[in-house]
Design an enzyme around this catalytic site. Sequence first.
Site, PDB file in Angstrom:
ATOM      1  N   ARG A   1       6.254 -16.260  -0.739  1.00  0.00           N
ATOM      2  CA  ARG A   1       5.016 -15.901  -0.023  1.00  0.00           C
ATOM      3  C   ARG A   1       3.781 -16.310  -0.848  1.00  0.00           C
ATOM      4  O   ARG A   1       2.836 -16.851  -0.302  1.00  0.00           O
ATOM      5  CB  ARG A   1       5.013 -14.391   0.224  1.00  0.00           C
ATOM      6  CG  ARG A   1       3.834 -13.910   1.038  1.00  0.00           C
ATOM      7  CD  ARG A   1       4.155 -12.644   1.772  1.00  0.00           C
ATOM      8  NE  ARG A   1       3.814 -11.444   1.025  1.00  0.00           N
ATOM      9  CZ  ARG A   1       4.082 -10.209   1.428  1.00  0.00           C
ATOM     10  NH1 ARG A   1       4.719 -10.018   2.561  1.00  0.00           N
ATOM     11  NH2 ARG A   1       3.727  -9.168   0.728  1.00  0.00           N
TER      12      ARG A   1
ATOM     13  N   LYS B   1       8.202  -7.167   7.885  1.00  0.00           N
ATOM     14  CA  LYS B   1       7.591  -6.330   8.937  1.00  0.00           C
ATOM     15  C   LYS B   1       6.449  -7.080   9.634  1.00  0.00           C
ATOM     16  O   LYS B   1       6.346  -7.045  10.851  1.00  0.00           O
ATOM     17  CB  LYS B   1       7.042  -5.010   8.346  1.00  0.00           C
ATOM     18  CG  LYS B   1       8.107  -4.095   7.771  1.00  0.00           C
ATOM     19  CD  LYS B   1       7.553  -2.703   7.481  1.00  0.00           C
ATOM     20  CE  LYS B   1       6.474  -2.701   6.422  1.00  0.00           C
ATOM     21  NZ  LYS B   1       6.951  -3.088   5.066  1.00  0.00           N
TER      22      LYS B   1
ATOM     23  N   ARG C   1       5.283  -1.117  -5.871  1.00  0.00           N
ATOM     24  CA  ARG C   1       5.308  -0.769  -4.439  1.00  0.00           C
ATOM     25  C   ARG C   1       6.738  -0.507  -3.961  1.00  0.00           C
ATOM     26  O   ARG C   1       6.972   0.360  -3.119  1.00  0.00           O
ATOM     27  CB  ARG C   1       4.656  -1.886  -3.614  1.00  0.00           C
ATOM     28  CG  ARG C   1       3.136  -1.927  -3.795  1.00  0.00           C
ATOM     29  CD  ARG C   1       2.549  -3.247  -3.339  1.00  0.00           C
ATOM     30  NE  ARG C   1       2.721  -3.497  -1.947  1.00  0.00           N
ATOM     31  CZ  ARG C   1       2.801  -4.712  -1.395  1.00  0.00           C
ATOM     32  NH1 ARG C   1       2.730  -5.786  -2.134  1.00  0.00           N
ATOM     33  NH2 ARG C   1       2.970  -4.838  -0.111  1.00  0.00           N
TER      34      ARG C   1
ATOM     35  N   ARG D   1      -2.753 -11.872  -1.817  1.00  0.00           N
ATOM     36  CA  ARG D   1      -3.240 -10.489  -1.840  1.00  0.00           C
ATOM     37  C   ARG D   1      -3.251  -9.961  -3.267  1.00  0.00           C
ATOM     38  O   ARG D   1      -2.373 -10.290  -4.050  1.00  0.00           O
ATOM     39  CB  ARG D   1      -2.319  -9.624  -0.976  1.00  0.00           C
ATOM     40  CG  ARG D   1      -2.778  -9.521   0.458  1.00  0.00           C
ATOM     41  CD  ARG D   1      -1.743  -8.906   1.323  1.00  0.00           C
ATOM     42  NE  ARG D   1      -1.222  -7.637   0.826  1.00  0.00           N
ATOM     43  CZ  ARG D   1      -0.336  -6.899   1.488  1.00  0.00           C
ATOM     44  NH1 ARG D   1       0.109  -7.305   2.653  1.00  0.00           N
ATOM     45  NH2 ARG D   1       0.087  -5.764   1.003  1.00  0.00           N
TER      46      ARG D   1
ATOM     47  N   ARG E   1       4.379   6.417   6.013  1.00  0.00           N
ATOM     48  CA  ARG E   1       4.970   5.978   4.749  1.00  0.00           C
ATOM     49  C   ARG E   1       5.442   7.167   3.916  1.00  0.00           C
ATOM     50  O   ARG E   1       5.966   6.974   2.829  1.00  0.00           O
ATOM     51  CB  ARG E   1       3.908   5.223   3.959  1.00  0.00           C
ATOM     52  CG  ARG E   1       4.197   3.727   3.812  1.00  0.00           C
ATOM     53  CD  ARG E   1       3.088   3.182   3.001  1.00  0.00           C
ATOM     54  NE  ARG E   1       3.245   1.882   2.475  1.00  0.00           N
ATOM     55  CZ  ARG E   1       2.790   0.775   3.030  1.00  0.00           C
ATOM     56  NH1 ARG E   1       2.271   0.797   4.232  1.00  0.00           N
ATOM     57  NH2 ARG E   1       2.888  -0.357   2.388  1.00  0.00           N
TER      58      ARG E   1
HETATM   59  P1  AMP Z   1       0.810  -2.915   3.429  1.00  0.00           P
HETATM   60  O1  AMP Z   1      -0.076  -4.003   3.921  1.00  0.00           O
HETATM   61  O2  AMP Z   1       1.432  -2.123   4.547  1.00  0.00           O
HETATM   62  O3  AMP Z   1       1.818  -3.373   2.414  1.00  0.00           O
HETATM   63  O4  AMP Z   1      -0.139  -1.859   2.661  1.00  0.00           O
HETATM   64  C1  AMP Z   1      -0.892  -2.242   1.526  1.00  0.00           C
HETATM   65  C2  AMP Z   1      -1.339  -1.004   0.774  1.00  0.00           C
HETATM   66  O5  AMP Z   1      -2.176  -0.198   1.605  1.00  0.00           O
HETATM   67  C3  AMP Z   1      -0.234  -0.063   0.330  1.00  0.00           C
HETATM   68  O6  AMP Z   1       0.367  -0.476  -0.899  1.00  0.00           O
HETATM   69  C4  AMP Z   1      -0.986   1.253   0.183  1.00  0.00           C
HETATM   70  O7  AMP Z   1      -1.783   1.273  -0.982  1.00  0.00           O
HETATM   71  C5  AMP Z   1      -1.935   1.193   1.381  1.00  0.00           C
HETATM   72  N1  AMP Z   1      -1.320   1.765   2.598  1.00  0.00           N
HETATM   73  C6  AMP Z   1      -0.994   1.115   3.751  1.00  0.00           C
HETATM   74  N2  AMP Z   1      -0.458   1.945   4.656  1.00  0.00           N
HETATM   75  C7  AMP Z   1      -0.424   3.167   4.059  1.00  0.00           C
HETATM   76  C8  AMP Z   1       0.046   4.449   4.460  1.00  0.00           C
HETATM   77  N3  AMP Z   1       0.610   4.635   5.667  1.00  0.00           N
HETATM   78  N4  AMP Z   1      -0.091   5.476   3.571  1.00  0.00           N
HETATM   79  C9  AMP Z   1      -0.642   5.311   2.368  1.00  0.00           C
HETATM   80  N5  AMP Z   1      -1.089   4.132   1.915  1.00  0.00           N
HETATM   81  C10 AMP Z   1      -0.986   3.062   2.753  1.00  0.00           C
END
Ligand code: AMP
Length: 196
Positions: free
Chosen positions: A127, A13, A150, A139, A88
């Site tokens: 990665r 993404k 996740r 990260r 999400r």
């Molecule tokens: P990402 O960078 O999109 O993988 O997001 C990293 C982390 O941020 C996720 O594992 C969640 O803990 C939190 N997070 C990001 N976007 C959301 C969302 N829309 N709703 C809830 N938690 C989120």
Amino acid sequence: MIVILLGPPGAGKGTQAAHIVAKYGIPQLSTGDMLRAAVAAKTPVGVQAKAIMDAGNLVSDQIVAAIVEERIEEDDCAPGFLLDGFPRTVVQAEMLDAMLEKKGRALDAVIELKVDEGALLDRLRTRIKETLARGDEPRKDDTEETFKKRLGVYREQTAPLIPYYRGQGKLKVVDGMGAVEAVSAEIDAILEKIGS
Ligand code: AMP
């Protein structure tokens, strides 16, 4: 043009979002990036979100929706925006529908990056290796254990968005397993039909 990029962690993404931003000139709204910035700045939201994110769980729908609602009111979102990592959950999708309706705007498309889950762990390992080779710190939630968590959260809470948006006639499925350029080309074909 208002577009959502949907797919499990590691589906690409972020990479495809960068392509869309460069080509269509709309901002990328990554809730993960926004939350990580809040964590780094130790804001009240960041302090609350840190442990949840490190464990690979989801931050509350209300917190994330409030962050998005505030962000889409900024001037650069007037021509449109790309949502990466939001919604999400189905509750977040309903909140997004309500906030767009209130602003007299509408979602154009939801692009699902469809990937073979077995390949995701290999992508994660690559990665991590690339990040370390650049001299950067991976990260905190990019460990294999948290990644599997996740992925489980995605299956349970995020995958129901696929039938949700299919029902709205907004879902476009793209094969996310091809080369980066091939995936971008498929996305372009969809977005060109929408126009801006
Ligand atoms: P990402 O960078 O999109 O993988 O997001 C990293 C982390 O941020 C996720 O594992 C969640 O803990 C939190 N997070 C990001 N976007 C959301 C969302 N829309 N709703 C809830 N938690 C989120």
